[in-house]
Scaffold this active site. Structure first.
Site, short mmCIF file in Angstrom:
data_model
loop_
_atom_site.label_atom_id
_atom_site.label_comp_id
_atom_site.label_asym_id
_atom_site.label_seq_id
_atom_site.Cartn_x
_atom_site.Cartn_y
_atom_site.Cartn_z
N CYS A 5 58.78 37.54 40.53
CA CYS A 5 58.55 38.62 39.86
C CYS A 5 57.04 39.09 40.04
CB CYS A 5 58.83 38.33 38.13
SG CYS A 5 58.48 39.75 37.16
N CYS A 8 55.04 39.01 36.67
CA CYS A 8 54.55 37.80 36.24
C CYS A 8 53.61 37.10 37.01
CB CYS A 8 55.87 36.70 36.52
SG CYS A 8 57.10 36.63 35.16
N ASP A 31 48.24 51.48 36.55
CA ASP A 31 49.33 51.48 37.47
C ASP A 31 48.73 52.00 38.89
OD1 ASP A 31 52.48 52.38 37.11
OD2 ASP A 31 51.75 52.87 38.60
N HIS A 47 57.95 36.48 30.60
CA HIS A 47 58.90 37.31 31.48
C HIS A 47 60.11 37.65 30.48
CE1 HIS A 47 60.94 38.77 34.94
NE2 HIS A 47 62.33 38.35 34.18
N ASN A 87 61.25 52.56 30.95
CA ASN A 87 62.42 52.63 31.70
C ASN A 87 63.18 51.52 31.87
OD1 ASN A 87 61.23 55.29 32.64
ND2 ASN A 87 60.08 54.30 34.20
N HIS A 98 60.58 43.47 34.97
CA HIS A 98 60.01 42.60 33.85
C HIS A 98 59.27 43.69 33.03
CE1 HIS A 98 56.58 39.50 33.09
NE2 HIS A 98 55.98 40.63 32.02
N HIS A 100 57.94 46.39 30.70
CA HIS A 100 56.70 47.11 30.70
C HIS A 100 56.78 48.45 30.02
CE1 HIS A 100 58.92 48.44 34.56
NE2 HIS A 100 58.01 49.29 34.58
N HIS A 102 54.89 52.00 30.09
CA HIS A 102 53.91 53.15 30.48
C HIS A 102 53.01 53.68 29.63
CE1 HIS A 102 55.90 53.22 34.87
NE2 HIS A 102 56.95 52.69 34.09
P1 AMP Z 1 59.13 51.49 36.46
O1 AMP Z 1 59.62 52.24 37.54
O2 AMP Z 1 59.11 51.75 35.10
O3 AMP Z 1 59.99 50.06 36.79
O4 AMP Z 1 57.72 51.13 36.66
C1 AMP Z 1 56.99 50.41 37.41
C2 AMP Z 1 55.65 50.70 37.84
O5 AMP Z 1 54.78 49.90 38.22
C3 AMP Z 1 55.49 51.80 38.87
O6 AMP Z 1 54.70 53.07 38.03
C4 AMP Z 1 54.44 51.34 39.85
O7 AMP Z 1 53.59 52.26 40.28
C5 AMP Z 1 54.01 50.25 39.19
N1 AMP Z 1 53.55 49.16 39.96
C6 AMP Z 1 54.13 48.50 40.97
N2 AMP Z 1 53.63 47.31 41.60
C7 AMP Z 1 52.27 47.56 40.84
C8 AMP Z 1 51.09 46.72 40.92
N3 AMP Z 1 50.98 45.70 41.87
N4 AMP Z 1 50.01 47.00 40.29
C9 AMP Z 1 50.05 48.03 39.27
N5 AMP Z 1 51.34 48.90 39.44
C10 AMP Z 1 52.23 48.62 40.00
ZN ZN Z 2 58.19 38.66 35.14
#
Ligand code: AMP
Ligand code: ZN
Length: 117
Positions: A5, A8, A31, A47, A87, A98, A100, A102
């Site tokens: 993940c 994680c 992000d 997680h 989302n 995982h 999150h 925004h």
């Molecule tokens: P979601 O589409 O709601 O699952 O959001 C995932 C978010 O994670 C997206 O906005 C990506 O730009 C962001 N993301 C993915 N990998 C990373 C990373 N390594 N560092 C920061 N943001 C990330």
């Molecule tokens: Zn995780």
């Protein structure tokens, strides 16, 4: 920790991130692909796969995340407001499995946030 993940790994410091807040329970970081002038992700360090996995046992994490969001709004000077987005699942277009949230701000948001059909 789930070994495959990405969030994680970010929480464990194994993948770099630009942290804006951290405590024992939650991490907030920028992000990689910002969709607004301010775009921060808030994650529990533990997680949890998605918002569909929130239970009476773990929901205090979510309350704490929103407390952190309110504090960050002041620090990041989002005085005019902000949006918190989760989302969940395939229809919700969740891409990282995982939990999150925004936190988006620094511009006037559109509504609705999706095409009608
Ligand atoms: P979601 O589409 O709601 O699952 O959001 C995932 C978010 O994670 C997206 O906005 C990506 O730009 C962001 N993301 C993915 N990998 C990373 C990373 N390594 N560092 C920061 N943001 C990330
Ligand atoms: Zn995780």
């Amino acid at each position: 920790m789930m070994s495959d993940c990405i969030f994680c790994k970010i929480a464990a410091g194994e993948i770099p991130s630009t942290k804006v807040y951290e405590d024992d329970i939650v991490l907030a970081f920028k992000d990689l692909e910002p969709q607004a002038p301010t775009h921060v992700l808030l994650i529990p360090k533990a997680h949890i796969a998605s918002a569909a996995e929130i239970t009476p046992e773990n929901s205090a994490l979510v309350a704490h995340i929103f407390e952190v969001a309110a504090k960050l709004a002041k620090e990041l000077r989002l005085d005019n407001g902000f949006r918190v987005v989760n989302n969940c699942g395939e229809d919700g277009m969740q891409s990282v499995q995982h939990l999150h949230f925004h936190m988006l701000g620094g511009k006037k948001m559109g509504w609705p946030p999706y095409p009608a059909n």
